[in-house]
Design a protein around this motif. Structure first.
Motif, PDB file in Angstrom:
ATOM      1  N   THR A 119       0.866  -1.186   0.000  1.00  0.00           N
ATOM      2  CA  THR A 119       0.000   0.000   0.000  1.00  0.00           C
ATOM      3  C   THR A 119       0.904   1.237   0.000  1.00  0.00           C
ATOM      4  N   ARG A 120       0.274   2.403   0.107  1.00  0.00           N
ATOM      5  CA  ARG A 120       1.069   3.638   0.114  1.00  0.00           C
ATOM      6  C   ARG A 120       1.424   4.073   1.533  1.00  0.00           C
ATOM      7  N   ASN A 121       0.627   3.650   2.493  1.00  0.00           N
ATOM      8  CA  ASN A 121       0.836   4.057   3.885  1.00  0.00           C
ATOM      9  C   ASN A 121      -0.167   3.299   4.769  1.00  0.00           C
ATOM     10  N   THR A 123      -2.608   4.606   6.368  1.00  0.00           N
ATOM     11  CA  THR A 123      -3.931   5.173   6.101  1.00  0.00           C
ATOM     12  C   THR A 123      -4.634   4.421   4.978  1.00  0.00           C
ATOM     13  N   GLU A 124      -3.914   4.085   3.912  1.00  0.00           N
ATOM     14  CA  GLU A 124      -4.538   3.360   2.807  1.00  0.00           C
ATOM     15  C   GLU A 124      -5.002   1.977   3.278  1.00  0.00           C
ATOM     16  N   ASN A 127      -8.140   2.317   5.235  1.00  0.00           N
ATOM     17  CA  ASN A 127      -9.265   2.586   4.324  1.00  0.00           C
ATOM     18  C   ASN A 127      -9.741   1.324   3.607  1.00  0.00           C
ATOM     19  N   ILE A 128      -8.797   0.480   3.192  1.00  0.00           N
ATOM     20  CA  ILE A 128      -9.173  -0.764   2.497  1.00  0.00           C
ATOM     21  C   ILE A 128     -10.008  -1.632   3.436  1.00  0.00           C
ATOM     22  N   THR A 154     -10.856   7.883   8.813  1.00  0.00           N
ATOM     23  CA  THR A 154     -11.482   6.827   8.003  1.00  0.00           C
ATOM     24  C   THR A 154     -12.783   6.357   8.640  1.00  0.00           C
ATOM     25  N   GLU A 259       6.023   6.997   1.376  1.00  0.00           N
ATOM     26  CA  GLU A 259       4.872   6.535   0.590  1.00  0.00           C
ATOM     27  C   GLU A 259       4.961   5.036   0.300  1.00  0.00           C
ATOM     28  N   TYR A 302      -5.819  -6.304  -3.437  1.00  0.00           N
ATOM     29  CA  TYR A 302      -5.957  -4.915  -2.960  1.00  0.00           C
ATOM     30  C   TYR A 302      -4.988  -3.969  -3.661  1.00  0.00           C
ATOM     31  N   GLU A 303      -4.149  -4.523  -4.532  1.00  0.00           N
ATOM     32  CA  GLU A 303      -3.222  -3.667  -5.285  1.00  0.00           C
ATOM     33  C   GLU A 303      -3.809  -3.445  -6.676  1.00  0.00           C
TER      34      GLU A 303
END
Ligand SMILES: Cc1ncc(COP(=O)(O)O)c(C=O)c1O
Length: 423
Positions: A119-121, A123-124, A127-128, A154, A259, A302-303
């Motif tokens: 993921t990017r972080n 937070t992502e 969110n997922i 979120t 990131e 998820y990617e």
């Protein structure tokens, strides 16, 4: 994963290999460098480790909980991969590379490579999970009053959009039994999920994740762990922890490129946490006109879309860097530094340390306040002495946090204690 695309990209890389050195990255990997024997009890070993970071000596960096510094091994791996890929203008996204990277990461985190998504972080990842779980209006989520904005926002958005209800407990720094009791008290017939941090961003408190996982299982609740503050700091095994999902950042304690992040979803939860953002690499084949498709059977689902391979290769190099030292040694060092800091701050009249007194409950983040000086003034004072710390306002706190990681040295701890003493 879309195998056809993978094969195409692999073919591209093989074609490119004719003009490239066989593995230009290899010389930059920490495993290829001449290191002294790992000697966690020897200060000289840690001095060597310190110089593996370009991090300036002009100020002392105490904010790994916000952002980790990267070693040369990571920076060089990113640059080398970028140089390699820009010469051939390929993404570099190959299944072999993904398997290799996720296998190493899975070894560090104690899970299968198939349970990891890049993921990017954090937070992502949050969110997922939050948007993928089949939560309905009125469903209750138990969480703490001290969540970081990257997590809190979120759930707040989900509360507004989907009508879920957040139920809060104040994390206790006195006893883990209090935390378990506080959660227990909030559980009722509408509870669906427990969402807590592994280590609180506020006080560095470790929450008793294994016991909470057992409680969640017994009550048939989902259990999500925000691991922003633990991957790369402390050893753990996600399978033993027993959570359903765990999200973390690559750019904090793991010391990876900025990131980057990782999301673990337990194999049995992949079909429950619906992949909402999908695209190339999320699928296992599809027919657009017939309207048929299958998700990738792994957390790979998820990617999606084109991503930066150099950043992910850099994250892999960061994991290798940690494994080179040994995560147990990293934790031993981080804990020794933070305990030194904890004891020093405790001895200063007027200073109240908010982090747990119990060693087993305390991570490598120490949070404190001064009874006469507002925390922002303490922060400013330390800044003039060239210390980078971080203010804590989450959960209504007004305090200052100091993170200690492997690039920090004992004399820096002693100096910041003196800095607080002279505030
Ligand atoms: C507990 C916790 N969750 C989430 C985040 C957000 O991390 P990121 O910015 O990498 O998404 C942080 C950042 O400090 C955090 O401490």
């Amino acid at each position: 994963m879309n195998r056809k695309r993978f094969m195409q990209s692999m073919a591209g890389l093989v074609a490119g290999a004719a003009v490239m050195p066989s593995n230009p990255l290899k010389e930059f990997l920490p495993t290829a460098k001449a290191w002294p024997a790992v000697a966690p009890d020897d200060e000289n070993f840690w001095k060597f480790v310190r110089e593996e970071f370009p991090l300036t000596h002009d100020r002392t960096y105490f904010n790994t909980g916000g952002l980790g510094a990267s070693p040369y091994a990571v920076i060089d791996a990113v640059k080398a991969k970028m140089d390699e890929l820009e010469k051939i203008s390929e993404t570099g996204h190959t299944e072999a590379l993904w398997v290799e990277m996720k296998t190493d990461i899975g070894r560090l985190l104690g899970c299968n490579p198939a349970e990891i998504a890049f993921t990017r972080n954090t937070t992502e990842g949050v969110n997922i999970v939050a948007n993928g779980l089949p939560l309905r209006r009125g469903d209750e989520i138990i969480t703490t009053t001290q969540e970081h904005v990257g997590n809190a926002f979120t759930w707040l958005a989900l509360q507004k959009r989907a009508g879920v209800v957040l139920r809060f407990f104040v994390p206790s720094t006195n006893s883990q039994q209090e935390n378990i009791d506080r959660i227990q008290k909030l559980i009722n017939a509408r509870t669906r999920l427990i969402s807590i941090p592994h280590a609180a961003t506020t006080t560095g408190l470790f929450l008793p994740v294994k016991e909470i996982a057992e409680m969640a299982r017994a009550k048939k609740l989902w259990f999500f762990v925000d691991g922003a503050q633990t991957a790369g700091m402390v050893p753990f095994n996600l399978h033993e922890m027993g959570c359903d999902a765990y999200a973390t950042s690559g750019h904090k304690w793991l010391m990876g490129p900025k990131e980057t992040g990782l999301l673990y979803v337990r194999e049995g939860m992949l079909d429950t946490i619906d992949a909402k953002f999908v695209g190339a690499y999320s699928d296992n084949g599809f027919d657009f006109l017939k309207g048929t498709f299958a998700f990738n059977p792994q957390a790979q689902r998820y990617e999606y879309g084109t991503v930066s391979i150099p950043l992910r290769v850099g994250l892999h190099a960061a994991v290798q860097f940690i494994q080179r030292i040994g995560i147990e040694n990293v934790w031993k060092r981080d804990q020794a530094l933070s305990t030194r800091l904890f004891n020093g701050l405790q001895s200063i009249p007027g200073v109240k340390v908010l982090s747990p007194a119990d060693d087993a409950m305390r991570s490598a983040m120490i949070t404190f306040m001064h009874d006469r000086v507002p925390y922002l003034d303490v922060e400013r004072h330390l800044d003039t002495l060239h210390f980078r710390t971080r203010g804590v306002s989450e959960g209504g706190l007004a305090a200052l946090r100091i993170s200690t990681h492997i690039y920090n040295m004992p004399d820096e701890i002693d100096r910041v204690i003196e800095g607080v003493r002279t505030v």
